[in-house]
Design a protein around this motif. Structure first.
Motif, short mmCIF file in Angstrom:
data_model
loop_
_atom_site.label_atom_id
_atom_site.label_comp_id
_atom_site.label_asym_id
_atom_site.label_seq_id
_atom_site.Cartn_x
_atom_site.Cartn_y
_atom_site.Cartn_z
N ASP A 35 -3.98 103.48 53.21
CA ASP A 35 -3.42 102.13 53.23
C ASP A 35 -4.24 101.17 52.37
O ASP A 35 -5.45 101.36 52.18
CB ASP A 35 -3.36 101.59 54.66
CG ASP A 35 -2.38 102.36 55.54
OD1 ASP A 35 -1.55 103.09 54.98
OD2 ASP A 35 -2.45 102.21 56.77
N VAL A 74 8.92 104.31 49.37
CA VAL A 74 9.74 104.73 50.51
C VAL A 74 10.50 103.54 51.08
O VAL A 74 11.71 103.61 51.33
CB VAL A 74 8.86 105.37 51.59
CG1 VAL A 74 9.70 105.78 52.80
CG2 VAL A 74 8.10 106.57 51.03
N THR A 75 9.78 102.43 51.28
CA THR A 75 10.39 101.20 51.79
C THR A 75 9.83 100.03 51.02
O THR A 75 8.63 99.73 51.13
CB THR A 75 10.11 101.00 53.29
OG1 THR A 75 10.47 102.18 54.01
CG2 THR A 75 10.88 99.81 53.83
N THR A 108 4.93 94.23 53.28
CA THR A 108 4.49 95.62 53.30
C THR A 108 5.37 96.47 52.39
O THR A 108 6.59 96.24 52.31
CB THR A 108 4.50 96.21 54.73
OG1 THR A 108 5.82 96.12 55.27
CG2 THR A 108 3.52 95.47 55.63
N ASP A 110 5.90 100.60 51.80
CA ASP A 110 5.57 101.98 52.16
C ASP A 110 5.80 102.86 50.93
O ASP A 110 6.86 102.78 50.30
CB ASP A 110 6.44 102.47 53.31
CG ASP A 110 6.21 101.69 54.60
OD1 ASP A 110 5.06 101.26 54.83
OD2 ASP A 110 7.18 101.50 55.36
N TYR A 111 4.80 103.67 50.59
CA TYR A 111 4.94 104.52 49.41
C TYR A 111 4.47 105.93 49.71
O TYR A 111 3.80 106.18 50.73
CB TYR A 111 4.18 103.93 48.21
CG TYR A 111 2.67 104.08 48.29
CD1 TYR A 111 2.02 105.10 47.59
CD2 TYR A 111 1.89 103.21 49.05
CE1 TYR A 111 0.63 105.24 47.65
CE2 TYR A 111 0.52 103.34 49.12
CZ TYR A 111 -0.11 104.36 48.42
OH TYR A 111 -1.47 104.51 48.49
N ARG A 112 4.82 106.84 48.81
CA ARG A 112 4.48 108.26 48.99
C ARG A 112 3.93 108.82 47.68
O ARG A 112 4.43 108.51 46.61
CB ARG A 112 5.74 109.04 49.40
CG ARG A 112 5.56 110.54 49.53
CD ARG A 112 6.84 111.17 50.09
NE ARG A 112 7.09 110.70 51.45
CZ ARG A 112 8.30 110.49 51.96
NH1 ARG A 112 9.38 110.72 51.22
NH2 ARG A 112 8.44 110.07 53.20
N ASP A 124 1.96 109.72 52.85
CA ASP A 124 2.46 108.34 52.79
C ASP A 124 1.36 107.36 53.15
O ASP A 124 0.41 107.68 53.87
CB ASP A 124 3.63 108.16 53.77
CG ASP A 124 4.86 108.95 53.38
OD1 ASP A 124 4.81 109.65 52.35
OD2 ASP A 124 5.87 108.85 54.10
N ALA A 125 1.54 106.12 52.68
CA ALA A 125 0.62 105.04 53.04
C ALA A 125 1.38 103.72 52.93
O ALA A 125 2.51 103.66 52.43
CB ALA A 125 -0.61 105.03 52.14
N THR A 126 0.75 102.66 53.42
CA THR A 126 1.36 101.33 53.42
C THR A 126 0.48 100.34 52.68
O THR A 126 -0.74 100.28 52.89
CB THR A 126 1.60 100.84 54.86
OG1 THR A 126 2.49 101.74 55.52
CG2 THR A 126 2.20 99.44 54.87
N THR A 128 -0.19 96.41 52.17
CA THR A 128 0.04 95.09 52.79
C THR A 128 -0.46 94.01 51.83
O THR A 128 -1.61 94.07 51.39
CB THR A 128 -0.68 94.98 54.14
OG1 THR A 128 -0.20 96.02 55.02
CG2 THR A 128 -0.42 93.63 54.78
#
Length: 241
Positions: A35, A74-75, A108, A110-112, A124-126, A128
């Motif tokens: 993260d 991802v998001t 935030t 979210d990625y991979r 995966d991690a986030t 911020t």
């Protein structure tokens, strides 16, 4: 999992042979996305490079090389209002950016990351990102004495000494409201006024002499809760007699 079938034959008796199988299990290297936290970032000006999200990610225990992994979002970050700019992750570089005019808030992403050699080897991690509103400062104003008999359509611009992000306020970037209007000497008497569309302070003709105050507020349009108040003081004098 790889297998190799092989045969051994005696040189003395070439038909004297036997077969066997070699099994080799090859494992993917450990991959770890960690993260990231960035900010506060000034949302008014933005920042094209607030950090490299891959800088703390590893493949086989070593820092990730962008050439060895595929990065996907991802998001994505959620906008404060539909259509607003948001922090972004460049999947080709790993760089996180904040566009100019991004509303204040905590975003935030979210990625991979997936190993190119083994596309199913992923983590995966986030990210911020804290985006902050620019500093806003409304400063008190003092005008006069103004001849109350003739008045004055423009005794000054109340916004001329106010600032947003350290620069003079542009009326297009803020909303101006009167918090407390001037109090008349007698009910129904004209009083000094603030034009909230221009910032101009005026004194109508036939305004009785006195010291008037107008409390006003400026709020950033990008972040409507980012506000500051100030007071306009206008001294109105009687005409010479």
């Amino acid at each position: 999992t790889y297998t190799i079938d092989y045969r051994i034959c005696e040189n003395l008796n070439p038909s004297n042979c036997d077969d066997a199988t070699i099994t080799v299990v090859v494992a993917a290297a450990a991959i770890e996305a960690n993260d990231d936290n960035y900010g506060p970032v000034n949302g008014l000006t933005g920042d094209p490079n607030v950090g490299d999200a891959l800088s703390n990610d590893t493949l086989n225990g070593a820092p990730v090389d962008i050439a060895d992994v595929a990065v996907t979002v991802v998001t994505p970050a959620t906008p404060v209002n539909a259509g607003d700019p948001v922090p972004e992750l460049n999947t080709g570089t790993g760089i996180v950016s904040v566009p100019a005019n991004t509303p204040a808030g905590t975003y935030t992403i979210d990625y991979r990351i997936c190993e190119n050699l083994n596309p199913s080897n992923c983590d995966d991690a986030t990210i911020t990102v804290v985006v902050a509103a620019a500093a806003i400062d409304a400063v008190d104003d003092n005008y006069g004495p103004v001849n109350g008999l003739t008045g004055g359509p423009n005794v000054g611009d109340a916004l001329s000494n106010d600032t947003l992000n350290g620069a003079p306020v542009d009326i297009a970037d803020v909303t101006v409201t009167v918090v407390t209007p001037a109090t008349p000497v007698n009910a129904g008497d004209p009083v000094p006024e603030l034009n909230t569309g221009t910032g101009i302070v005026s004194v109508p003709a036939n305004t009785p002499a006195g010291t008037y105050t107008i409390d006003y507020r400026i709020c950033e349009n990008l972040n409507p809760s980012n506000c500051d108040d100030a007071t306009i003081t206008v001294v109105v004098a009687a005409a010479a007699i």
